[in-house]
Write an enzyme that holds these catalytic residues in place. Sequence first.
Site, mmCIF file in Angstrom:
data_model
loop_
_atom_site.group_PDB
_atom_site.id
_atom_site.type_symbol
_atom_site.label_atom_id
_atom_site.label_comp_id
_atom_site.label_asym_id
_atom_site.label_seq_id
_atom_site.Cartn_x
_atom_site.Cartn_y
_atom_site.Cartn_z
ATOM 1 N N TYR A 296 38.321 -35.806 -6.620
ATOM 2 C CA TYR A 296 39.571 -36.138 -5.928
ATOM 3 C C TYR A 296 39.570 -37.569 -5.393
ATOM 4 C CZ TYR A 296 40.646 -31.120 -6.003
ATOM 5 O OH TYR A 296 40.904 -29.830 -6.395
ATOM 6 N N LYS B 175 28.049 -27.089 -12.520
ATOM 7 C CA LYS B 175 28.244 -26.983 -13.966
ATOM 8 C C LYS B 175 27.169 -27.866 -14.594
ATOM 9 C CE LYS B 175 30.722 -25.450 -17.435
ATOM 10 N NZ LYS B 175 30.678 -24.049 -17.847
ATOM 11 N N ASP C 79 31.849 -21.167 -13.778
ATOM 12 C CA ASP C 79 32.632 -20.167 -14.530
ATOM 13 C C ASP C 79 32.094 -18.766 -14.261
ATOM 14 O OD1 ASP C 79 30.404 -21.249 -15.754
ATOM 15 O OD2 ASP C 79 31.179 -21.143 -17.792
ATOM 16 N N ASP D 235 37.738 -25.971 -4.056
ATOM 17 C CA ASP D 235 39.184 -25.800 -3.890
ATOM 18 C C ASP D 235 39.614 -24.497 -4.566
ATOM 19 O OD1 ASP D 235 41.809 -26.276 -3.386
ATOM 20 O OD2 ASP D 235 41.981 -28.102 -4.575
ATOM 21 N N ASP E 281 40.015 -20.345 -2.650
ATOM 22 C CA ASP E 281 41.269 -19.585 -2.734
ATOM 23 C C ASP E 281 41.026 -18.225 -3.375
ATOM 24 O OD1 ASP E 281 42.788 -21.489 -1.534
ATOM 25 O OD2 ASP E 281 44.288 -21.615 -3.131
#
Length: 360
Positions: free
Chosen positions: A141, A191, A223, A247, A251
Amino acid sequence: MKTRIAILPGDGIGPEIMPQAVRVLEAIGQVSGHTFELTSAQVGGAAIDATGFPLPQETLELAKASDAVLLGAVGGPKWEGLDYERRPERALLGLREQLGLFANLRPAKMYAPLIEASSLKPDIIDGIDVLVVRELTGGIYFGKPKGIEEIANGHRGFNTEVYTTEEIHRIAKVAFQAAQKRRGLVHSIDKANVLESSELWRREVIKVHQNFSDVELRHMYVDNCAMQLVRYPKQFDVIVTTNLFGDILSDEAAMLTGSIGMLPSASVGATVGMFEPIHGSAPDIAGKNLANPIGMMASVAMMLTYACDLPKEAQLIETAIQKTLEQSYRTKDIEGPGTTLLGTREMGDQIVKQLKELVA
Ligand code: NAD
């Protein structure tokens, strides 16, 4: 002991839920002997209306001079037409940046009486208590270079995922310290099979772990983590991960419990922490005494744990919420058959009543 707290109700349902948090804090103050010095200020749309700025200098100074910031929510349709830089949500970014809040802590905890509110089967989610520690100020970001540029046959959009040793060390430390106060297990999510930044992430998390022999560390690819969260969420205690992965996963973890109105969050880093519910200003129900104050009240519990070192008092708030739900009191968002519907204030009344009974 004294804690100075900046009270920033903000917009929409913010000014309705914040008074319930303040009542909880006053009740805790009476029983703990701890003094909470509360000072209110404007933030977000309310601050734009009053001063033209979403984060007025006065509010920022107050936040910096406090030990903790308690925030309601910001934003709403009234300010949506404004320039991005002048929008209420800019206040959140400004506070994060100015207070050095590099770690976002989001618990997802199942309150047993609400088990039917989740979209997952009760036996999968019964008793889940996960804390996602998300890196908040680095990663893709903020990484450079970034942009959209013209190329021969169209455009090319690009961002950079970047982490330094220092950034990884400080967030890993927050996660291990949180695990020490919980069940002592950290899953580091990356990852590393594809990304070099993740390879460094994993290597550095392992180094930090050497100082936390009482905490178990496991690694998982992002994943797989997304899948495991819905398959067997009880395996997780603390999850630590990057800005982007956090992020999404925070959620996903939050939604395991069914309602956005129930969940608190903490942003920590340098010296001042910020505590707020995960939801927004809910303009569709604002001013109607319909909002669920539990996320806001549970944010006070997080503040007591992380900013005031009062974990027992934090647990009292959690227990008061649990008992209120056991007695079938509900706000509109979590209402179900056989429950008693209450407004925001009345739900606050019940939780404060339970809290006072617990300490009587
Ligand atoms: P939202 O979280 O405000 O609302 C989403 C849905 O959940 C709505 O139907 C709302 O009524 C419901 N809801 C949210 N909190 C609730 C509560 N405590 N009790 C009962 N129901 C609740 O998200 P949104 O509608 O996407 O955004 C509304 C505004 O809030 C926007 O301006 C957005 O930018 C802002 N926002 C602010 C924050 C923040 O202050 N941290 C976070 C997210 C969104």
